[in-house]
Scaffold this active site. Structure first.
Site, PDB file in Angstrom:
ATOM      1  N   ASN A   9     -13.810 -36.064   0.267  1.00 38.60           N
ATOM      2  CA  ASN A   9     -13.276 -36.676  -0.948  1.00 38.60           C
ATOM      3  C   ASN A   9     -13.807 -35.917  -2.169  1.00 38.60           C
ATOM      4  O   ASN A   9     -14.939 -36.131  -2.592  1.00 38.60           O
ATOM      5  CB  ASN A   9     -13.703 -38.156  -0.990  1.00 38.60           C
ATOM      6  CG  ASN A   9     -13.165 -38.878  -2.210  1.00 38.60           C
ATOM      7  OD1 ASN A   9     -12.344 -38.336  -2.955  1.00 38.60           O
ATOM      8  ND2 ASN A   9     -13.631 -40.105  -2.425  1.00 38.60           N
ATOM      9  N   TRP A  10     -12.966 -35.058  -2.716  1.00 40.20           N
ATOM     10  CA  TRP A  10     -13.396 -34.238  -3.860  1.00 40.20           C
ATOM     11  C   TRP A  10     -13.416 -35.046  -5.160  1.00 40.20           C
ATOM     12  O   TRP A  10     -13.881 -34.558  -6.179  1.00 40.20           O
ATOM     13  CB  TRP A  10     -12.458 -33.040  -4.032  1.00 40.20           C
ATOM     14  CG  TRP A  10     -12.609 -31.967  -2.997  1.00 40.20           C
ATOM     15  CD1 TRP A  10     -13.525 -31.921  -1.970  1.00 40.20           C
ATOM     16  CD2 TRP A  10     -11.834 -30.761  -2.895  1.00 40.20           C
ATOM     17  NE1 TRP A  10     -13.360 -30.774  -1.256  1.00 40.20           N
ATOM     18  CE2 TRP A  10     -12.329 -30.033  -1.790  1.00 40.20           C
ATOM     19  CE3 TRP A  10     -10.774 -30.224  -3.624  1.00 40.20           C
ATOM     20  CZ2 TRP A  10     -11.792 -28.797  -1.411  1.00 40.20           C
ATOM     21  CZ3 TRP A  10     -10.233 -28.998  -3.234  1.00 40.20           C
ATOM     22  CH2 TRP A  10     -10.745 -28.292  -2.141  1.00 40.20           C
ATOM     23  N   LYS A  11     -12.851 -36.233  -5.144  1.00 34.14           N
ATOM     24  CA  LYS A  11     -12.759 -37.074  -6.345  1.00 34.14           C
ATOM     25  C   LYS A  11     -12.148 -36.263  -7.493  1.00 34.14           C
ATOM     26  O   LYS A  11     -11.326 -35.384  -7.252  1.00 34.14           O
ATOM     27  CB  LYS A  11     -14.139 -37.651  -6.691  1.00 34.14           C
ATOM     28  CG  LYS A  11     -14.756 -38.372  -5.477  1.00 34.14           C
ATOM     29  CD  LYS A  11     -15.948 -39.211  -5.789  1.00 34.14           C
ATOM     30  CE  LYS A  11     -16.442 -39.868  -4.503  1.00 34.14           C
ATOM     31  NZ  LYS A  11     -17.531 -40.795  -4.721  1.00 34.14           N
ATOM     32  N   HIS A  95     -10.329 -47.055  -2.936  1.00 34.02           N
ATOM     33  CA  HIS A  95     -11.721 -46.605  -3.085  1.00 34.02           C
ATOM     34  C   HIS A  95     -12.419 -47.524  -4.090  1.00 34.02           C
ATOM     35  O   HIS A  95     -11.803 -47.967  -5.058  1.00 34.02           O
ATOM     36  CB  HIS A  95     -11.734 -45.150  -3.572  1.00 34.02           C
ATOM     37  CG  HIS A  95     -13.100 -44.542  -3.490  1.00 34.02           C
ATOM     38  ND1 HIS A  95     -14.088 -44.817  -4.407  1.00 34.02           N
ATOM     39  CD2 HIS A  95     -13.654 -43.707  -2.577  1.00 34.02           C
ATOM     40  CE1 HIS A  95     -15.192 -44.165  -4.059  1.00 34.02           C
ATOM     41  NE2 HIS A  95     -14.952 -43.484  -2.955  1.00 34.02           N
ATOM     42  N   GLU A 147     -17.291 -48.406   3.189  1.00 34.48           N
ATOM     43  CA  GLU A 147     -18.172 -47.792   2.187  1.00 34.48           C
ATOM     44  C   GLU A 147     -18.850 -48.876   1.362  1.00 34.48           C
ATOM     45  O   GLU A 147     -18.268 -49.384   0.395  1.00 34.48           O
ATOM     46  CB  GLU A 147     -17.354 -46.928   1.217  1.00 34.48           C
ATOM     47  CG  GLU A 147     -16.802 -45.676   1.799  1.00 34.48           C
ATOM     48  CD  GLU A 147     -16.577 -44.605   0.731  1.00 34.48           C
ATOM     49  OE1 GLU A 147     -16.973 -43.471   0.966  1.00 34.48           O
ATOM     50  OE2 GLU A 147     -16.007 -44.913  -0.332  1.00 34.48           O
ATOM     51  N   SER A 187     -23.095 -41.598   0.838  1.00 28.26           N
ATOM     52  CA  SER A 187     -24.276 -40.718   0.928  1.00 28.26           C
ATOM     53  C   SER A 187     -24.410 -40.039   2.284  1.00 28.26           C
ATOM     54  O   SER A 187     -25.520 -39.828   2.771  1.00 28.26           O
ATOM     55  CB  SER A 187     -25.555 -41.481   0.584  1.00 28.26           C
ATOM     56  OG  SER A 187     -25.516 -41.943  -0.747  1.00 28.26           O
ATOM     57  N   GLY A 208     -18.296 -37.564   0.148  1.00 25.73           N
ATOM     58  CA  GLY A 208     -17.982 -37.268  -1.249  1.00 25.73           C
ATOM     59  C   GLY A 208     -18.804 -36.090  -1.743  1.00 25.73           C
ATOM     60  O   GLY A 208     -18.441 -34.937  -1.564  1.00 25.73           O
ATOM     61  N   GLY A 209     -19.946 -36.394  -2.343  1.00 25.27           N
ATOM     62  CA  GLY A 209     -20.790 -35.384  -2.993  1.00 25.27           C
ATOM     63  C   GLY A 209     -21.054 -34.161  -2.125  1.00 25.27           C
ATOM     64  O   GLY A 209     -20.995 -33.030  -2.609  1.00 25.27           O
TER      65      GLY A 209
HETATM   66  P1  PGA Z   1     -20.617 -39.909  -1.438  1.00 24.69           P
HETATM   67  O1  PGA Z   1     -19.159 -40.439  -1.750  1.00 24.69           O
HETATM   68  O2  PGA Z   1     -20.556 -39.191  -0.120  1.00 24.69           O
HETATM   69  O3  PGA Z   1     -20.941 -38.981  -2.576  1.00 24.69           O
HETATM   70  O4  PGA Z   1     -21.517 -41.084  -1.374  1.00 24.69           O
HETATM   71  C1  PGA Z   1     -18.381 -41.041  -0.753  1.00 24.69           C
HETATM   72  C2  PGA Z   1     -17.160 -41.644  -1.385  1.00 24.69           C
HETATM   73  O5  PGA Z   1     -17.268 -42.230  -2.465  1.00 24.69           O
HETATM   74  O6  PGA Z   1     -16.052 -41.538  -0.829  1.00 24.69           O
END
Ligand code: PGA
Length: 224
Positions: A9-11, A95, A147, A187, A208-209
């Site tokens: 997920n590149w957001k 999300h 999540e 995370s 994500g990150g």
């Molecule tokens: P994260 O994000 O891995 O940075 O916690 C996950 C997400 O929000 O989809």
């Protein structure tokens, strides 16, 4: 054998040149074969990323990060299922950043799920509590992404990955109600991804990150 889903997920990140750099690096990495790697770029990058993957014959899938609750038409700023389907097979829905920042409620999310499934897109629906699946049925071909809000790496100074035991308990509760695939997000990184993938009933992870920098993501994929 069923593949393990790893969704990136590149957001709201990456320009086209940053996406190009990411793709070039991930494309030449020696990655495990048992993975269904789904890249979730911004709408502005769907065309570029899907073309790159096709031209270079890369084994990645594409998903959008959101979908319009309406058909195509007079809905300025919205992206409909048929517009997404040109480039992607998946779509992230609900999300927690959208539920919080854009006030998306159950009704809105259900409309989006409906538009995705009728548009032949596979919804990856993010939930953080069981009430969010109250009116789901098992025959929708949905993937659930569990999540917990506080587990998302950018959710605040105390953000912390959920313990695998608690994830396992929660996933069992989902599975008692629905026979849908469930992935975990929050995370996820190179040090903990294996713990989640080892859990019974977990089909993969939403990252994500740690999906943003190619090196981090490649190292994570190698642990899967
Ligand atoms: P994260 O994000 O891995 O940075 O916690 C996950 C997400 O929000 O989809």
């Amino acid at each position: 054998m069923k593949k393990t889903i790893i969704a990136a997920n590149w957001k709201s990140n990456k320009t086209k040149s940053e996406a190009k750099n990411w793709l070039e690096q991930v494309a030449i990495a020696d990655l495990p074969m048992n993975l269904e790697i789904i890249i979730l770029p911004s709408f502005t990058l769907l065309d570029y990323v899907s073309s790159y993957i096709k031209v270079n014959g890369l084994p990645f899938r594409i998903g959008a990060q959101d979908i319009s609750p309406f058909e195509s038409g007079a809905y300025t700023g919205e992206i409909s299922s048929s517009q997404i389907k040109e480039f992607a097979d998946y779509v992230l829905i609900g999300h927690s950043e959208r539920r919080t920042n854009f006030s998306e409620d159950k009704e809105m999310i259900n409309k989006k799920i409906e538009k995705a499934t009728t548009g032949e897109l596979i919804p990856i629906v993010c939930i953080s509590d069981l009430s969010q699946i109250d009116n789901f049925s098992s025959n929708k071909g949905i993937i659930i992404a569990y999540e917990p809000k506080g587990a998302i790496s950018t959710s605040g100074p105390n953000a912390k990955a959920e313990s695998p035991d608690l994830v396992s308990e929660f996933v069992k509760k989902i599975k008692e109600r629905l026979s849908l695939e469930v992935i975990y997000g929050g995370s996820v990184d190179v040090s903990n991804v294996r713990q989640y993938l080892n859990l019974e009933d977990i089909s993969g992870a939403l990252v994500g990150g740690q999906s943003l920098e190619p090196k981090n993501f490649i190292n994570l994929l190698k642990k899967c």
